[in-house]
Write an enzyme that holds these catalytic residues in place. Structure first.
Site, PDB file in Angstrom:
ATOM      1  N   GLU A 269      50.337  31.648  32.146  1.00 13.04           N
ATOM      2  CA  GLU A 269      50.380  32.323  33.446  1.00 13.04           C
ATOM      3  C   GLU A 269      49.959  31.320  34.520  1.00 13.04           C
ATOM      4  O   GLU A 269      49.091  30.481  34.288  1.00 13.04           O
ATOM      5  CB  GLU A 269      49.441  33.528  33.446  1.00 13.04           C
ATOM      6  CG  GLU A 269      49.270  34.232  34.774  1.00 13.04           C
ATOM      7  CD  GLU A 269      50.579  34.723  35.363  1.00 13.04           C
ATOM      8  OE1 GLU A 269      50.831  34.394  36.533  1.00 13.04           O
ATOM      9  OE2 GLU A 269      51.340  35.413  34.656  1.00 13.04           O
ATOM     10  N   ASP A 315      58.526  37.456  30.177  1.00 14.53           N
ATOM     11  CA  ASP A 315      58.648  38.520  31.167  1.00 14.53           C
ATOM     12  C   ASP A 315      58.596  37.891  32.555  1.00 14.53           C
ATOM     13  O   ASP A 315      57.608  38.028  33.290  1.00 14.53           O
ATOM     14  CB  ASP A 315      57.516  39.539  30.981  1.00 14.53           C
ATOM     15  CG  ASP A 315      57.687  40.781  31.857  1.00 14.53           C
ATOM     16  OD1 ASP A 315      58.726  40.892  32.535  1.00 14.53           O
ATOM     17  OD2 ASP A 315      56.775  41.632  31.854  1.00 14.53           O
ATOM     18  N   CYS A 342      63.350  42.268  34.880  1.00 19.15           N
ATOM     19  CA  CYS A 342      63.484  43.278  35.929  1.00 19.15           C
ATOM     20  C   CYS A 342      64.732  43.011  36.775  1.00 19.15           C
ATOM     21  O   CYS A 342      64.931  43.651  37.803  1.00 19.15           O
ATOM     22  CB  CYS A 342      62.241  43.316  36.813  1.00 19.15           C
ATOM     23  SG  CYS A 342      61.869  41.752  37.627  1.00 19.15           S
TER      24      CYS A 342
END
Length: 385
Positions: A269, A315, A342
């Site tokens: 991250e 993701d 998404c």
């Protein structure tokens, strides 16, 4: 007729484009659109069975809402008019008491004389009111502002508004975030907070803390079905993975959910707040085999050798993986890639690049954003042996 008075066709709020259509019709339209998008890229067997999982409840589903504060209006942008804000009296995308608390905090700030922001002139102070809510309907609020005045008058009024908001049912904390730039974003550096600094999010057997700036899946009703599908894809034939990478790992949600399925997990991250919270969430859960790496994903993958990971979960944001990350995945050759997206458009483009060494074995849509054109999708790719 739509439930909300602000939704089209009677209203002009851009938050809901399709609320005037029955929910099963919305899901069917998204299924058709997803099949059309993948036509020519999927085998016929996958294309004809490609489905979209409906949200168990198409209302009060969002875990985050960002309401614009501009020209004495509190709400969302008018469809097709970026600078025009619809002043909302209700919003059914979050629970009623969460909306009421956010609206009340804005109204209190206006009564205190805090000027809201002019999007055209780039003048004023209060820019956004952000709401984060948990599956237990606890609420973390944030006031996002421009830089405060040097005299400190605004700071005192922000505190008054925040302390009043803490009196509302379900509100556990209030942040004051400062965005001193012209960039129109609902994030910023925390100047102060009152009450809790974080919001506890219950996810399966674990509770994770999230902050005002951290990413978290935005449909409280579909969160667990999506995570269960990811877990099933990781479990595969039942063999425990030697090493797993969780890319764009956020606050550690997925890494924690699949913690028992791999000997070693690397969670990558780049956002500082998310990295800090991920480390705290992992430590609190007691797992020592999950490593949190603060880095750009492509840079982190470049440091690994081929075969470093058996499974990769990704993701990414709406921009997708992109050529650099896809190139590194092709070099590293994990046995399976579990790809949450998404944005099906960028996911399809990424999958086209990955088919140099992978075949798409599973694809499913998830209607994480009812009443909007947006759609989440989960793809599973297996290496071609």
């Amino acid at each position: 007729m739509p439930r909300c008075l602000h939704a089209p066709p009677t209203g002009q709020c851009g938050g809901c484009a399709f609320q005037d259509r029955e929910y099963p019709v919305q899901v069917a339209a998204k299924r058709t659109a997803l099949r059309h998008l993948w036509e020519g890229d999927l085998p016929e067997t996958l294309l004809t069975t490609l489905d979209v999982v409906a949200s168990p409840n198409p209302f009060a589903y969002r875990t985050r809402m960002d309401f614009v504060a501009s020209k004495e209006r509190f709400g969302l942008r008018r469809s097709g008019r970026f600078n025009y804000i619809i002043d909302l009296k209700e919003c059914h995308l979050i629970p009623a008491r969460a909306f009421a608390a956010a609206r009340a905090m804005y109204d209190h700030a206006m009564r205190l004389g805090l000027p809201d922001y002019d999007l055209r002139a780039h003048a004023g102070f209060l820019r956004y009111v952000a709401v984060r809510r948990s599956p237990d309907d606890e609420v973390l609020l944030a006031l996002i502002t421009a830089a405060p005045d040097e005299a400190g008058t605004y700071a005192g009024k922000v505190e008054q508004a925040a302390l009043a908001a803490l009196e509302y049912d379900g509100v556990v904390g209030v942040h004051w975030l400062i965005n001193p730039t012209r960039t129109d974003i609902s994030f910023g550096e925390t100047a102060r907070f009152w009450g809790r600094a974080t919001l506890p999010m219950r996810v399966g057997a674990h509770t994770l803390d999230i902050g005002p700036n951290t990413f978290f899946q935005n449909n409280v009703w579909l969160l667990m079905p999506l995570l269960e599908a990811v877990r099933d894809a990781v479990a595969g034939e039942g063999e425990r993975a030697r090493a797993l990478a969780d890319l764009y790992g956020g606050v550690g949600t997925i890494a924690l959910f699949v913690a028992d399925l791999a000997d070693q997990i690397v969670c990558v991250e780049s956002v500082e707040e998310s990295v800090r919270l991920a480390r705290e969430n992992i430590a609190r859960a007691g797992f020592e085999h999950i490593a949190i790496v603060k880095a750009d994903v492509a840079d982190a993958l470049r440091e690994r050798t081929r075969g470093a990971f058996d499974i990769v979960i990704a993701d990414p944001p709406r921009t997708g993986l992109g050529p650099d990350v896809c190139r590194e995945l092709l070099r590293l050759r994990p046995q399976r890639i579990v790809y949450i997206s998404c944005n099906p458009l960028t996911q399809r483009d990424d999958v086209r690049m990955l088919t140099e060494a992978y075949r798409l074995t599973s694809l499913r849509g998830y209607d994480m954003f009812p009443h909007t054109p947006h759609l989440e999708s989960l793809a599973v790719l297996d290496v071609i042996r």
